[in-house]
Design an enzyme around this catalytic site. Sequence first.
Site, PDB file in Angstrom:
ATOM      1  N   HIS A  18       0.531  -1.452   0.058  1.00 41.77           N
ATOM      2  CA  HIS A  18       0.288   0.118  -0.286  1.00 41.77           C
ATOM      3  C   HIS A  18       0.281   1.194  -0.068  1.00 41.77           C
ATOM      4  O   HIS A  18       0.535   2.206  -0.267  1.00 41.77           O
ATOM      5  CB  HIS A  18      -1.019   0.136   0.880  1.00 41.77           C
ATOM      6  CG  HIS A  18      -0.500   0.564   2.695  1.00 41.77           C
ATOM      7  ND1 HIS A  18       0.279  -0.358   3.424  1.00 41.77           N
ATOM      8  CD2 HIS A  18       0.289   1.497   3.268  1.00 41.77           C
ATOM      9  CE1 HIS A  18       0.758   0.270   4.378  1.00 41.77           C
ATOM     10  NE2 HIS A  18       0.375   1.504   3.906  1.00 41.77           N
ATOM     11  N   ARG A  19       1.959   1.245   0.444  1.00 45.80           N
ATOM     12  CA  ARG A  19       2.876   2.730   0.248  1.00 45.80           C
ATOM     13  C   ARG A  19       3.216   2.692  -0.641  1.00 45.80           C
ATOM     14  O   ARG A  19       3.262   2.127  -2.012  1.00 45.80           O
ATOM     15  CB  ARG A  19       3.860   2.288   0.817  1.00 45.80           C
ATOM     16  CG  ARG A  19       3.944   1.722   2.455  1.00 45.80           C
ATOM     17  CD  ARG A  19       5.723   1.765   3.196  1.00 45.80           C
ATOM     18  NE  ARG A  19       5.480   2.029   4.319  1.00 45.80           N
ATOM     19  CZ  ARG A  19       4.713   2.769   5.558  1.00 45.80           C
ATOM     20  NH1 ARG A  19       4.965   4.227   5.507  1.00 45.80           N
ATOM     21  NH2 ARG A  19       4.600   1.920   6.459  1.00 45.80           N
TER      22      ARG A  19
END
Length: 358
Positions: A205-206
């Site tokens: 998700h980063r």
Amino acid sequence: MKILTIIGARPQFIKAASLSRYLKSLSGIKEIILHTGQHYDSNMSEEFFSELDIPTPDYNLQVGSDTPARQTAKMMMGIEDIVLKEWPDFILIYGDTNSTIAGALVGAKLHIPIAHVEAGLRSYDRGMPEEINRVVSDSISTLLFCPTETAVNNLKKEGIATGVYNVGDIMLENYQYYKGKAQKTSTILNNLNLKFKKYILCTIHRASNTDNTENLKNIFIGLTNSKETIILPLHPRTKKKIDQNEFLKKYIDQNIKIIDPIGYFDMICLEINAKKIVTDSGGVQKEAYFNKVPCITLRENTEWVETIEQGVNQLVGVDPKKIKESINNFHPQKQNYSKQLYGDGKTSAKIIEILLSN
């Protein structure tokens, strides 16, 4: 005492659940919950509030997605209006998101004491937006609630010693409280036809990974080459990136199964039963440790250094060969999980006691 709790993202919902539950049992303390709307997908917001029995937010700014500066600015404007209306005794912030730093800056400028839960974490990578949020929020907070002694020492190195407390990790408290219920109520293993220790759970998700097509491609290559069944709950940002790229699409449904964003109970259930966990999330690294599941971290550094020192977490970055090698051959020993790294699961009580004494 009036406390304004500021949250906006999935990890903060989880952390706030424990403290909000504890606050409800006390008289003389009023908690006002402000949701910035940083996570605007219903599966990543409303479901967490429902599952974790977090009170409906008193305010929701609904800021949604934007550039970091514009999103933070919109949050600050909305938070300031509410602080001026409510004048809380404390502003309570969690973690390292834009919601965190927005609340900290508003509180500091209006001279409202700030209590930071999960203070003192450092990856020492200023290229991470979260690292900037941590450093700035800690520097202007009044009370700094650290999850580990390492975090306390990080603050000492920066000259911050007053108002610093090691209270343990609030996510451990929440995990212990909900683990049994999650196992009883979640049907995700049956829904996905998954067997115990027969799959790898992955989360990506980063922005440093999802907004970089080359990084995302390398991660997918490593996952595919492992030949293991990969379960990937998909963050809205990641889904958008994949939908826009034909090269990335070809890896889907080989051995990578993408599923919709899931709630906390389903996530716990997938973590408990996974063979290994591959992630770029800080919180999931800890949850892997709680569940005694080997963790492979898609970053070059981590703020949760204890997991590396214990030999239960490997940093592989986005190198396809390292990702494949770790998935296939990383096997920590059971004794590596024996230490009580993150406290005794009584973090909320310690935080409230300190708040009441200040």
